[in-house]
Design an enzyme around this catalytic site. Structure first.
Site, PDB file in Angstrom:
ATOM      1  N   ALA A 158       0.824  -1.207   0.000  1.00 35.98           N
ATOM      2  CA  ALA A 158       0.000   0.000   0.000  1.00 35.98           C
ATOM      3  C   ALA A 158       0.860   1.259   0.000  1.00 35.98           C
ATOM      4  O   ALA A 158       0.584   2.203  -0.747  1.00 35.98           O
ATOM      5  CB  ALA A 158      -0.930  -0.009   1.216  1.00 35.98           C
ATOM      6  N   TYR A 159       1.879   1.287   0.821  1.00 37.54           N
ATOM      7  CA  TYR A 159       2.771   2.453   0.874  1.00 37.54           C
ATOM      8  C   TYR A 159       3.455   2.667  -0.463  1.00 37.54           C
ATOM      9  O   TYR A 159       3.493   3.785  -0.993  1.00 37.54           O
ATOM     10  CB  TYR A 159       3.795   2.254   1.985  1.00 37.54           C
ATOM     11  CG  TYR A 159       4.795   3.377   2.106  1.00 37.54           C
ATOM     12  CD1 TYR A 159       4.410   4.627   2.575  1.00 37.54           C
ATOM     13  CD2 TYR A 159       6.131   3.179   1.777  1.00 37.54           C
ATOM     14  CE1 TYR A 159       5.334   5.666   2.694  1.00 37.54           C
ATOM     15  CE2 TYR A 159       7.053   4.193   1.896  1.00 37.54           C
ATOM     16  CZ  TYR A 159       6.659   5.434   2.357  1.00 37.54           C
ATOM     17  OH  TYR A 159       7.576   6.460   2.469  1.00 37.54           O
ATOM     18  N   ALA A 160       4.002   1.598  -1.029  1.00 37.64           N
ATOM     19  CA  ALA A 160       4.680   1.716  -2.318  1.00 37.64           C
ATOM     20  C   ALA A 160       3.726   2.165  -3.412  1.00 37.64           C
ATOM     21  O   ALA A 160       4.110   2.931  -4.309  1.00 37.64           O
ATOM     22  CB  ALA A 160       5.337   0.381  -2.691  1.00 37.64           C
TER      23      ALA A 160
END
Length: 250
Positions: A158-160
């Site tokens: 999700a962060y990436a």
């Protein structure tokens, strides 16, 4: 040197979002040492923001702090208003504000996904929109991505994904500002010893990740601030790029 160039208005001005701690604070202090007047944006911790301002002014620089949610377009407009009213304009925007929640995709709470989307994607769009409207010629926009995009580490999906959006915004905005003499780039740190990175990781994980690059150490906020200084100042021929500052991890 002309009389005009001696006036305070001739000083270059930088806004640093997320400037109260970690990479943002180190970047604010580095730009102040480079001669910039700095507006330090923070989300909630006023004490840390005031400490950052004190550190800059104690070293002979100029700085003020301003609280704003980077995803709130009215608050960000007010942030830019403050920079213009206080120092006469804006030349560089360092958008270091961001949030990170780690979990395998199958387990990630969707509220955490929405929070990262709001801060990391919408926040970048809102800040860059104001920068595109207000930066003076010779200016620079410096966004923050992550080297995790290349490393493809489990738990970072999700962060990436949010940082992939940041890279897309960066590369396209650089081309949309054709003819303005404004550069737009992104810095993509590898594992760096900040609270954001260290939070929730055990000593074994930190040690393993520190060995991922050939220099066999974690990056430091100062390492990343050096790249920010380069992109904010002498790097006028670097534009529309993602600079992966990770010690050679990828």
């Amino acid at each position: 040197m002309t009389e005009q160039s001696r006036t305070p208005a001739a000083r270059r001005v930088a806004i640093v979002t997320g400037g109260s701690r970690g990479i943002g604070r180190e970047s604010a202090e580095r730009l102040a040492s480079d001669g910039f007047a700095v507006v330090i944006n923070y989300a909630g911790n006023q004490a840390e923001a005031e400490a950052a301002v004190t550190a800059v002014t104690a070293a002979g620089g100029q700085a003020v702090a301003f609280r704003a949610d980077v995803a709130d377009e009215q608050a960000v407009a007010a942030l830019f208003d403050l920079a213009e009213d206080t120092y006469g304009g804006v030349d560089v925007v360092v958008h270091a504000a961001g949030v990170m929640t780690l979990a395998p995709l199958v387990d990630l709470d969707l509220d955490a996904l929405d929070r990262m989307h709001r801060t990391n994607i919408r926040g970048t769009f809102v800040v860059d929109q104001q920068a595109a409207r207000r930066l003076r010629p010779g200016g620079a926009v410096i966004n923050f991505s992550t080297s995790v995009l290349g490393l493809a580490l489990p738990g970072y999906s999700a962060y990436a994904a949010t940082k992939g959006a940041v890279e897309a915004i960066t590369l396209i905005l650089a081309r949309e500002l054709r003819g303005r003499d404004i550069t737009v780039n992104a810095v993509a740190p590898g594992p760096t010893a900040t609270a954001l990175f260290l939070d929730g990781k055990d000593a074994e994980t930190i040690e393993r990740m520190s060995k991922m690059n050939p220099l066999e150490r974690l990056g430091t906020p100062a390492d990343i601030a050096e790249v920010v200084s380069f992109l904010a100042g002498p790097a006028r021929w670097v534009n529309g790029q993602v600079l992966r500052a990770n010690g050679g991890a990828i």
